[in-house]
Design a protein around this motif. Structure first.
Motif, PDB file in Angstrom:
ATOM      1  N   PHE A   1     -13.096  22.655   8.260  1.00 35.68           N
ATOM      2  CA  PHE A   1     -13.662  22.304   7.095  1.00 35.68           C
ATOM      3  C   PHE A   1     -13.503  21.016   6.490  1.00 35.68           C
ATOM      4  CE2 PHE A   1     -13.277  22.838   2.223  1.00 35.68           C
ATOM      5  CZ  PHE A   1     -14.453  23.127   1.987  1.00 35.68           C
ATOM      6  N   CYS A   2     -12.334  20.547   6.279  1.00 34.03           N
ATOM      7  CA  CYS A   2     -11.711  19.383   5.683  1.00 34.03           C
ATOM      8  C   CYS A   2     -10.512  19.076   5.774  1.00 34.03           C
ATOM      9  CB  CYS A   2     -11.984  19.069   4.007  1.00 34.03           C
ATOM     10  SG  CYS A   2     -11.758  17.772   3.347  1.00 34.03           S
ATOM     11  N   ALA A   3      -9.968  18.121   6.355  1.00 33.33           N
ATOM     12  CA  ALA A   3      -8.685  17.553   6.777  1.00 33.33           C
ATOM     13  C   ALA A   3      -8.023  16.987   5.697  1.00 33.33           C
ATOM     14  CB  ALA A   3      -8.378  16.889   8.119  1.00 33.33           C
ATOM     15  N   GLY A   4      -8.299  16.694   4.621  1.00 36.97           N
ATOM     16  CA  GLY A   4      -7.810  15.987   3.381  1.00 36.97           C
ATOM     17  C   GLY A   4      -8.395  14.798   3.282  1.00 36.97           C
ATOM     18  N   ALA A   5      -7.697  13.754   2.348  1.00 42.87           N
ATOM     19  CA  ALA A   5      -8.209  12.273   2.239  1.00 42.87           C
ATOM     20  C   ALA A   5      -8.237  11.684   3.672  1.00 42.87           C
ATOM     21  CB  ALA A   5      -7.469  11.565   1.222  1.00 42.87           C
ATOM     22  N   ASP A   6      -9.168  10.711   3.837  1.00 40.30           N
ATOM     23  CA  ASP A   6      -9.162   9.793   5.200  1.00 40.30           C
ATOM     24  C   ASP A   6      -8.105   8.962   4.928  1.00 40.30           C
ATOM     25  OD1 ASP A   6      -9.617   8.094   7.226  1.00 40.30           O
ATOM     26  OD2 ASP A   6     -11.898   8.296   6.861  1.00 40.30           O
ATOM     27  N   LEU A   7      -6.946   8.995   5.954  1.00 42.84           N
ATOM     28  CA  LEU A   7      -5.826   8.015   5.961  1.00 42.84           C
ATOM     29  C   LEU A   7      -6.358   6.603   6.180  1.00 42.84           C
ATOM     30  CD1 LEU A   7      -3.193  10.359   7.406  1.00 42.84           C
ATOM     31  CD2 LEU A   7      -3.782   9.825   4.949  1.00 42.84           C
ATOM     32  N   GLN A   8      -7.432   6.376   7.112  1.00 47.34           N
ATOM     33  CA  GLN A   8      -7.834   5.052   7.332  1.00 47.34           C
ATOM     34  C   GLN A   8      -8.628   4.576   6.035  1.00 47.34           C
ATOM     35  OE1 GLN A   8      -7.620   3.492  10.278  1.00 47.34           O
ATOM     36  NE2 GLN A   8      -6.132   5.188  10.718  1.00 47.34           N
ATOM     37  N   HIS A   9      -9.168   5.203   5.520  1.00 49.57           N
ATOM     38  CA  HIS A   9      -9.647   4.803   4.056  1.00 49.57           C
ATOM     39  C   HIS A   9      -8.749   4.376   3.110  1.00 49.57           C
ATOM     40  CE1 HIS A   9     -12.442   4.258   0.655  1.00 49.57           C
ATOM     41  NE2 HIS A   9     -11.870   5.129  -0.095  1.00 49.57           N
ATOM     42  N   LEU A  10      -7.392   5.175   3.119  1.00 48.98           N
ATOM     43  CA  LEU A  10      -6.398   4.841   2.090  1.00 48.98           C
ATOM     44  C   LEU A  10      -5.575   3.439   2.918  1.00 48.98           C
ATOM     45  CD1 LEU A  10      -5.138   8.423   1.496  1.00 48.98           C
ATOM     46  CD2 LEU A  10      -6.173   7.101   0.059  1.00 48.98           C
ATOM     47  N   LEU A  11      -5.544   3.556   4.300  1.00 52.44           N
ATOM     48  CA  LEU A  11      -5.019   2.267   4.735  1.00 52.44           C
ATOM     49  C   LEU A  11      -5.861   0.963   4.306  1.00 52.44           C
ATOM     50  CD1 LEU A  11      -2.703   1.114   6.580  1.00 52.44           C
ATOM     51  CD2 LEU A  11      -4.224   1.645   8.675  1.00 52.44           C
ATOM     52  N   GLY A  12      -7.141   1.193   4.548  1.00 55.92           N
ATOM     53  CA  GLY A  12      -7.943  -0.108   4.179  1.00 55.92           C
ATOM     54  C   GLY A  12      -7.788  -0.571   2.622  1.00 55.92           C
ATOM     55  N   LEU A  13      -7.580   0.345   1.713  1.00 60.56           N
ATOM     56  CA  LEU A  13      -7.411   0.123   0.578  1.00 60.56           C
ATOM     57  C   LEU A  13      -5.986  -0.669   0.234  1.00 60.56           C
ATOM     58  CD1 LEU A  13      -8.298   3.590  -1.452  1.00 60.56           C
ATOM     59  CD2 LEU A  13      -9.542   1.160  -1.445  1.00 60.56           C
ATOM     60  N   SER A  14      -4.896  -0.105   0.980  1.00 57.30           N
ATOM     61  CA  SER A  14      -3.747  -0.816   0.841  1.00 57.30           C
ATOM     62  C   SER A  14      -3.691  -1.941   1.478  1.00 57.30           C
ATOM     63  CB  SER A  14      -2.649   0.169   1.766  1.00 57.30           C
ATOM     64  OG  SER A  14      -1.444  -0.568   1.826  1.00 57.30           O
ATOM     65  N   GLU A  15      -4.393  -2.380   2.604  1.00 52.70           N
ATOM     66  CA  GLU A  15      -4.751  -3.569   3.403  1.00 52.70           C
ATOM     67  C   GLU A  15      -5.391  -4.488   2.337  1.00 52.70           C
ATOM     68  OE1 GLU A  15      -6.298  -2.909   7.080  1.00 52.70           O
ATOM     69  OE2 GLU A  15      -4.306  -2.178   8.042  1.00 52.70           O
ATOM     70  N   ALA A  16      -6.240  -4.060   1.580  1.00 50.35           N
ATOM     71  CA  ALA A  16      -6.794  -5.028   0.672  1.00 50.35           C
ATOM     72  C   ALA A  16      -6.113  -5.100  -0.464  1.00 50.35           C
ATOM     73  CB  ALA A  16      -8.339  -4.360   0.300  1.00 50.35           C
ATOM     74  N   GLY A  17      -4.915  -4.671  -0.613  1.00 47.14           N
ATOM     75  CA  GLY A  17      -4.202  -4.737  -1.875  1.00 47.14           C
ATOM     76  C   GLY A  17      -4.821  -4.054  -2.878  1.00 47.14           C
ATOM     77  N   GLU A  18      -5.637  -2.970  -2.860  1.00 52.81           N
ATOM     78  CA  GLU A  18      -5.982  -2.265  -3.900  1.00 52.81           C
ATOM     79  C   GLU A  18      -5.321  -0.872  -3.931  1.00 52.81           C
ATOM     80  OE1 GLU A  18     -10.165  -1.863  -3.285  1.00 52.81           O
ATOM     81  OE2 GLU A  18     -10.658  -3.313  -2.494  1.00 52.81           O
ATOM     82  N   SER A  19      -5.242  -0.400  -5.242  1.00 50.78           N
ATOM     83  CA  SER A  19      -4.380   1.127  -5.501  1.00 50.78           C
ATOM     84  C   SER A  19      -5.511   1.988  -5.162  1.00 50.78           C
ATOM     85  CB  SER A  19      -4.103   1.056  -7.061  1.00 50.78           C
ATOM     86  OG  SER A  19      -3.808   2.441  -7.196  1.00 50.78           O
ATOM     87  N   PRO A  20      -4.644   3.166  -4.467  1.00 46.44           N
ATOM     88  CA  PRO A  20      -5.555   4.158  -3.944  1.00 46.44           C
ATOM     89  C   PRO A  20      -5.742   5.409  -5.196  1.00 46.44           C
ATOM     90  CG  PRO A  20      -3.118   4.771  -3.549  1.00 46.44           C
ATOM     91  CD  PRO A  20      -3.497   3.313  -4.157  1.00 46.44           C
ATOM     92  N   VAL A  21      -5.268   4.914  -6.495  1.00 43.36           N
ATOM     93  CA  VAL A  21      -5.357   5.781  -7.760  1.00 43.36           C
ATOM     94  C   VAL A  21      -6.834   5.937  -8.004  1.00 43.36           C
ATOM     95  CG1 VAL A  21      -4.785   6.277 -10.046  1.00 43.36           C
ATOM     96  CG2 VAL A  21      -2.974   5.553  -8.098  1.00 43.36           C
ATOM     97  N   PRO A  22      -7.752   5.073  -8.146  1.00 44.10           N
ATOM     98  CA  PRO A  22      -9.213   5.175  -8.309  1.00 44.10           C
ATOM     99  C   PRO A  22      -9.632   6.037  -7.591  1.00 44.10           C
ATOM    100  CG  PRO A  22      -8.413   2.938  -8.787  1.00 44.10           C
ATOM    101  CD  PRO A  22      -7.341   3.568  -8.188  1.00 44.10           C
ATOM    102  N   PHE A  23      -9.638   5.838  -6.210  1.00 48.06           N
ATOM    103  CA  PHE A  23     -10.256   6.906  -5.309  1.00 48.06           C
ATOM    104  C   PHE A  23      -9.831   8.209  -5.415  1.00 48.06           C
ATOM    105  CE2 PHE A  23      -9.474   9.073  -1.154  1.00 48.06           C
ATOM    106  CZ  PHE A  23     -11.080   9.418  -1.044  1.00 48.06           C
ATOM    107  N   LEU A  24      -8.564   8.254  -5.543  1.00 53.07           N
ATOM    108  CA  LEU A  24      -7.931   9.797  -5.777  1.00 53.07           C
ATOM    109  C   LEU A  24      -8.354  10.303  -6.944  1.00 53.07           C
ATOM    110  CD1 LEU A  24      -4.222   9.102  -4.698  1.00 53.07           C
ATOM    111  CD2 LEU A  24      -6.141  10.339  -3.328  1.00 53.07           C
ATOM    112  N   ARG A  25      -8.774   9.553  -8.105  1.00 54.51           N
ATOM    113  CA  ARG A  25      -9.210  10.238  -9.179  1.00 54.51           C
ATOM    114  C   ARG A  25     -10.538  10.700  -9.240  1.00 54.51           C
ATOM    115  NH1 ARG A  25      -7.731   6.440 -12.466  1.00 54.51           N
ATOM    116  NH2 ARG A  25      -5.806   7.486 -13.296  1.00 54.51           N
ATOM    117  N   THR A  26     -11.304  10.167  -8.250  1.00 57.72           N
ATOM    118  CA  THR A  26     -12.775  10.551  -7.877  1.00 57.72           C
ATOM    119  C   THR A  26     -12.667  12.010  -7.303  1.00 57.72           C
ATOM    120  OG1 THR A  26     -13.068   9.510  -5.805  1.00 57.72           O
ATOM    121  CG2 THR A  26     -13.673   8.519  -7.762  1.00 57.72           C
TER     122      THR A  26
END
Length: 237
Positions: free
Chosen positions: A64-89
């Protein structure tokens, strides 16, 4: 019908039921920005369609769904971006499901973990195929939830089980959740789609202004203390 229907989200109309199929099977339908945006858009479109009176959410592939895409979160981290805006969506999406005037049914199979569980907890009726593994799982990644687990698990599943899932990260088979009253039914593997559609059709047949009012009342009564306050506190952690 929206142009998203053949991409990360398949959108199908089954009579009065709008079926939303999470469509990232190779990623076990993990949530990235595109999928969250597509779900939000599809829910809005369903709410504005007079012919749609219920929504069914399912997943393509093994889960069904395994949760947030860790690769997406890793990409945000590598770009120096906070994950909070995505998690807020994601948090906003679960709240939208919860307060939508349309009844929303989820059918779980394979895995419903972290964000997958959070989506299911926001729905009005939840079915699962036998053997589906369900849990919060955030603690296994050294994370706290950001889309409602801490807010809704104890309310929907009971204090003891909600605390256990949150504090251990353990995944439990769907059958374990029947006693909580949260799962509408556990069905045979492969039967979830048909049975979920049947349940959604029952809800669609009962559609009238009183049904939407009932959902508003449920949301208000559940907001003690405020769900919005709880969701903000999750993200603050």
């Amino acid at each position: 019908m929206s142009a998203i229907s053949d991409t990360v989200l398949r959108v199908e109309q089954r009579g009065a039921v709008r079926k939303l199929v999470l469509n990232r099977p190779r990623q076990r339908n993990a949530l990235d920005a595109a999928l969250v945006d597509a779900l939000t858009t599809a829910l809005t479109e369903a709410e504005h369609d007079p012919a749609t009176r219920a929504v069914l959410v399912t997943g393509a592939g093994p889960s069904f769904c395994a949760g947030a895409d860790l690769q997406h979160l890793l990409g945000l981290s590598e770009a120096g971006e906070s994950p909070v805006p995505f998690l807020r969506t994601v948090s906003d999406l679960t709240r939208r499901i919860e307060i939508s005037p349309l009844p929303v049914v989820a059918v779980l199979h394979g895995h419903a973990v972290a964000g997958g569980l959070e989506i299911a907890l926001a729905c009005d009726a939840v079915l699962a195929e036998a053997g589906t593994l369900i849990g919060d799982g955030h603690i296994r990644q050294h994370l706290v939830p950001g889309a409602g687990s801490a807010v809704r698990m104890r309310r929907k599943l009971g204090d003891s089980l909600g605390r256990w899932l949150g504090l251990t990260g353990e995944l439990l088979p769907a059958e374990r959740f029947l006693v909580t009253g949260w799962l509408h039914a556990v069905v045979e593997p492969g039967r979830g789609g048909d049975e979920g559609l049947r349940v959604a059709q029952v809800l669609a047949a009962a559609s009238n202004p009183a049904q939407a009012a009932f959902k508003r009342i449920f949301a208000v009564l559940d907001d003690e203390p405020s769900i919005e306050e709880g969701l903000r506190r999750e993200l603050d952690e």
